[in-house]
Design an enzyme around this catalytic site. Structure first.
Site, PDB file in Angstrom:
ATOM      1  N   HIS A 266       2.081   1.578  -3.149  1.00  5.07           N
ATOM      2  CA  HIS A 266       1.290   2.530  -3.925  1.00  5.07           C
ATOM      3  C   HIS A 266       1.954   3.891  -4.065  1.00  5.07           C
ATOM      4  O   HIS A 266       1.332   4.827  -4.551  1.00  5.07           O
ATOM      5  CB  HIS A 266      -0.098   2.704  -3.295  1.00  5.07           C
TER       6      HIS A 266
ATOM      7  N   ASP B 179       0.866  -1.186   0.000  1.00 11.84           N
ATOM      8  CA  ASP B 179       0.000   0.000   0.000  1.00 11.84           C
ATOM      9  C   ASP B 179       0.898   1.230   0.000  1.00 11.84           C
ATOM     10  O   ASP B 179       2.063   1.129  -0.359  1.00 11.84           O
ATOM     11  CB  ASP B 179      -0.975  -0.026   1.183  1.00 11.84           C
TER      12      ASP B 179
END
Length: 370
Positions: A229, A207
Site C-alpha cells: 500500500h 499492506d
C-alpha cells in the site's frame, strides 16, 4: 536419557579452567561471554548471562514468544540458520527484543521464517484466524537492527516503539502472500517513537511498506517497496499519541502497489501531522493513487467526507515520478476546511492515470492537476 538443552558459554568454559575469581569478577566475566542457544526456552531463560547471543536453528513452540526482552546493555544478538515458529492462533508477538545499545543481526544465510501461510486466509486482522504479529521492537533504544531476512509473517512484520533505533538493510519478503492469502502484512509499523532511521529496506507484502501512526524525527531512505500500500503516514487520530512530526521519505521506489505516497487522518479526531517530506520517490504499477492525502477515515475506511481536527502542515512533495495504472488517480487531496497549510509541490511527474475532480480544500502550493 534425553539430552540436556544445549547452552554453550565459551568464555565461561574457559574461565572454569582458571582459579575462581572474586564474585564481582565472575559476574562481569559471564556477561561478556558468548552463548549459542538452539532452543527458545533456554534462550529466554539465560539471555542476561550473555553479552553475545547466537540463536541457531531454533524452532519456537506454538503459541510462544522468542522472548529477548530486557537484555543487558550492549548485548549483540545474531541469528544463524533458520528460525521458525510453529502454528497456533494467538495474538503474538512471535519475537520480542528490548534493551539499550543492542545490536540485532544475522549470519549471511540465515532466515527468520514466520510460516505465515499456516495463518493466511485473506482476512488478515479483519477476521478469520487469529494471527500473531511478528516482531516487537519495543523499548529497543539506542540500538541497531541490521541485515535481517524475514519471510512470511502471519500479519504485521516489525512493530517499532523505540527511541534512537537504526534499522538497516532489512528484507521483509511476504511475496508468497500474493497468491496464498496474505493480508495486513505491513512491513514497518511505527508508533510513539523518536529518531528512527530505516535505510536500505526491501519490503514485498500486501499492506503498507511503512506506516507511521505517531512519532517524531523519522527517516526512511533507499527503500524498495512492492506489492503493498505504499509509503504511509497514518491513520493519525484516535490514539493515545496523535502527533507525527519531522518525517522524511527519500530516494525510494514503490512498485506494483495500491498507492505510492499516502497520508491519512481519522474523521472527527484531533492530532498533528507536521514537517513531512517525500523526495525522489519513483512509482510504477500503482493501481489506486500515485499521491493520496485524505482526512476522511472512519472505522478504517475512507468516507469521502473530510474533517479538520487533525492538521497537516509543512508538507513537501518533490521529485515524485513514474506511472500509475490507467484507471488509477494520479493525485488525490481531500482536506478539511482550513486544516491543510504550508505545502509545496515540485518536480511531480506522474503519468498514465486520471486527474481527480473530487479534490477538496487543496492548500496553496499544492494541486491535483500537475
Amino acid at each position: 536419557m534425553p539430552s540436556a538443552k544445549p547452552l554453550f558459554c565459551l568464555a565461561t568454559l574457559a574461565g572454569a579452567a582458571l582459579a575462581a575469581p572474586a564474585p564481582s569478577r565472575v559476574s562481569d566475566f559471564t556477561k561478556r561471554s558468548t552463548c549459542t542457544f538452539t532452543d527458545a526456552a533456554t534462550a529466554s531463560e539465560s539471555k542476561t548471562s550473555c553479552s553475545d547471543i547466537v540463536l541457531k536453528d531454533i524452532t519456537v513452540p506454538a503459541g510462544e514468544t522468542l522472548n529477548l526482552k530486557d537484555l543487558n546493555d550492549g548485548t549483540t544478538v545474531t541469528f544463524e540458520g533458520t528460525t521458525t515458529w510453529e502454528y497456533e492462533e494467538w495474538d503474538g508477538p512471535l519475537l520480542r527484543i528490548s534493551g539499550k545499545d543492542i545490536t540485532v543481526t544475522q549470519s549471511s544465510d540465515a532466515v527468520l521464517d514466520g510460516n505465515g501461510a499456516k495463518w493466511w486466509d485473506g482476512e488478515g486482522t479483519n477476521g478469520g484466524k487469529t494471527k500473531p504479529k511478528f516482531f516487537y521492537a519495543h523499548d529497543l533504544d539506542d540500538s541497531k537492527i541490521s541485515g535481517l531476512y524475514i519471510k512470511n509473517t502471519p500479519v504485521q512484520a516489525i512493530s517499532v516503539e523505540s527511541d534512537n533505533l537504526v534499522i538497516e538493510d532489512v528484507t521483509i519478503d511476504n511475496s508468497d502472500g500474493d497468491s496464498e492469502g496474505g493480508h495486513n502484512t505491513d512491513g514497518f509499523d511505527i508508533s510513539e517513537s523518536t529518531y528512527i532511521t530505516i535505510t536500505g529496506a526491501t519490503v514485498k507484502n500486501q499492506d503498507d511498506c511503512v506506516a507511521i501512526n505517531s512519532g517524531e524525527n523519522i527517516y526512511f531512505s533507499g527503500g524498495t517497496c512492492s506489492g503493498g500500500h505504499g509509503l504511509s503516514i497514518g491513520s493519525v487520530g484516535g490514539r493515545d499519541d496523535n502527533t507525527v512530526k519531522n518525517v522524511t521519505f527519500i530516494d525510494s521506489t514503490v512498485s506494483d502497489s495500491e498507492n505510492g505516497v499516502r497520508i491519512k487522518t481519522v474523521y472527527d479526531a484531533t492530532g498533528t501531522v507536521e514537517d513531512i517530506t517525500y523526495s525522489n520517490i519513483q512509482l510504477s504499477g500503482i493501481s489506486d493513487y500515485g499521491i493520496v492525502i485524505e482526512q476522511d477515515y472512519e472505522n478504517g475506511d475512507p468516507t469521502g467526507t473530510p474533517s479538520n481536527g487533525v492538521t497537516i502542515s509543512d508538507v513537501t512533495l518533490e521529485d515524485i515520478t513514474g506511472s500509475v495504472d490507467s484507471d488509477a488517480v494520479e493525485i488525490y487531496i481531500l482536506c478539511g476546511d482550513g486544516s491543510c497549510s504550508d505545502w509545496t509541490m515540485s518536480g511531480i511527474d506522474i503519468t498514465g492515470g486520471e486527474t481527480s475532480s473530487d479534490c477538496e480544500n487543496v492548500p496553496s502550493g499544492a494541486s491535483c492537476d500537475q
